[in-house]
Design an enzyme around this catalytic site. Structure first.
Site, PDB file in Angstrom:
ATOM      1  CD  GLU A  92      -2.937  -1.038   2.359  1.00  0.00           C
ATOM      2  OE1 GLU A  92      -4.082  -1.499   2.186  1.00  0.00           O
ATOM      3  OE2 GLU A  92      -2.563  -0.539   3.445  1.00  0.00           O
ATOM      4  CB  CYS A 333       1.525   6.965  11.421  1.00  0.00           C
ATOM      5  SG  CYS A 333       2.995   6.319  12.232  1.00  0.00           S
TER       6      CYS A 333
END
Length: 342
Positions: A92, A333
């Site tokens: 990704e 994150c």
């Protein structure tokens, strides 16, 4: 030339390498091909300034990218691509936009991650392999195709960038090349979980990219609990490597600090942090933990976050707070995953 019908991707090559691989009729054709690839063309037939024989050679033996998009997720000011590699591994990458419309690409350097940080979903999935320079560059090409021109790059997607350092450097050189994207090294940031030896290698051999370090705790015992890498490179060794890096590069370092509820947010944690940064020019990037399925941590309350920030202010520690972008698309994150989805 390619063998067994396997076509060679050109996205991971510099112009001189394209020249050697393709062997066109004129040497300047390599620059034409490189420019076209990094102008986001999707088909060799669209490169109108090449002769028909060269177009045929390209179609028969080469491909622009070696990977493909299998899913696109969009949210306000962010987007995420799921990309399938030639061997069916899935990675990704993420696009983030700020309030001024500047776009930043968050690129992966590995399929999975071997570092095993307990608060990170990528590490929870395990490690498959390093990405090639082509597979790193492909992500930027795909993100620009879907979201428009990108001005900044952060190598902090899936994987540990410094564990794949030569492919990282090669991808950075390709994306920096003025015949292509022309993105300045100073607009690129490399994020590491703290491979001290590779930080020193980057200081001696790397281009002038920015450095970010996932610190999260400056207390050795606590850091070991959430980051296995701390057992190999303790906080003292990590600090030494950062001092060395700064002496060579003279650049401010970002220390990423993921806030975990009732773990690394108290007065004692800030004291360790203050001692760690002594002599360093740093900015602390405070990141409230982003929830990820299957991970047994919690995001601190706003009160706990504010208390921590006030402690930083009281100790004159410079900081910024990372805004929670891309959470809805699992692109924040620590949320990236190698799990395929449709």
């Amino acid at each position: 030339m390619a063998n067994d019908n396997i076509k060679i991707p050109l996205s991971g090559m510099l112009p001189n390498e394209i020249l050697s691989a393709v062997n066109p009729d004129k040497s300047y054709r390599a620059n034409q091909i490189f420019k076209a690839i990094h102008s986001n063309i999707t088909d060799f037939n669209l490169i109108t300034n090449l002769p028909a024989a060269l177009i045929k050679n390209l179609n028969d033996n080469f491909t622009i990218t070696g990977s493909s998009i299998n899913n696109i997720l969009r949210d306000t000011n962010s987007g995420k691509l799921s990309i399938t590699l030639y061997d069916k591994n899935v990675i990704e990458c993420v696009l983030l936009s700020d309030l001024n419309g500047r776009k930043t690409a968050c690129l992966s350097t590995q399929a999975g991650c071997a570092m095993g940080c307990l608060f990170c979903k990528t590490g929870d999935n395990g490690f498959s392999r390093n990405l090639s320079s082509s597979e790193i560059v492909d992500q930027l090409i795909f993100l620009e195709k879907e979201f428009g021109e990108i001005s900044n790059i952060v190598f902090m997607g899936m994987g540990e960038p410094l564990d794949n350092i030569e492919a990282l450097f090669k991808a950075a050189d390709i994306l920096n090349n003025k015949e292509g994207k022309g993105i300045s090294y100073r607009r690129m940031t490399v994020s590491t979980c703290g491979l001290a030896d590779k930080i020193e290698y980057m200081a001696d051999n790397g281009k002038p990219m920015r450095l970010a370090v996932s610190l999260n705790c400056a207390n050795q015992e606590k850091r070991e609990k959430i980051m296995p890498v701390a057992k190999k490179f303790d906080v003292n060794k990590l600090r030494e490597s950062l001092l060395y890096y700064q002496s060579k590069k003279n650049k401010r370092i970002t220390l990423e600090y993921v806030l975990i509820k009732e773990f690394n947010t108290n007065k004692e944690d800030v004291k360790y942090l203050k001692d760690f940064i002594l002599g360093l020019s740093v900015n602390i990037n405070v990141i409230p933990w982003n929830p990820a399925e299957g991970l047994d941590f919690q995001t601190p309350s706003q009160k706990e976050i504010d208390t921590f920030l006030n402690l930083l202010i009281a100790n004159q520690i410079p900081y910024t707070v990372r805004h929670r972008k891309a959470q809805k698309i699992r692109g924040a994150c620590g949320q990236l995953s190698s799990e395929a989805y449709g």
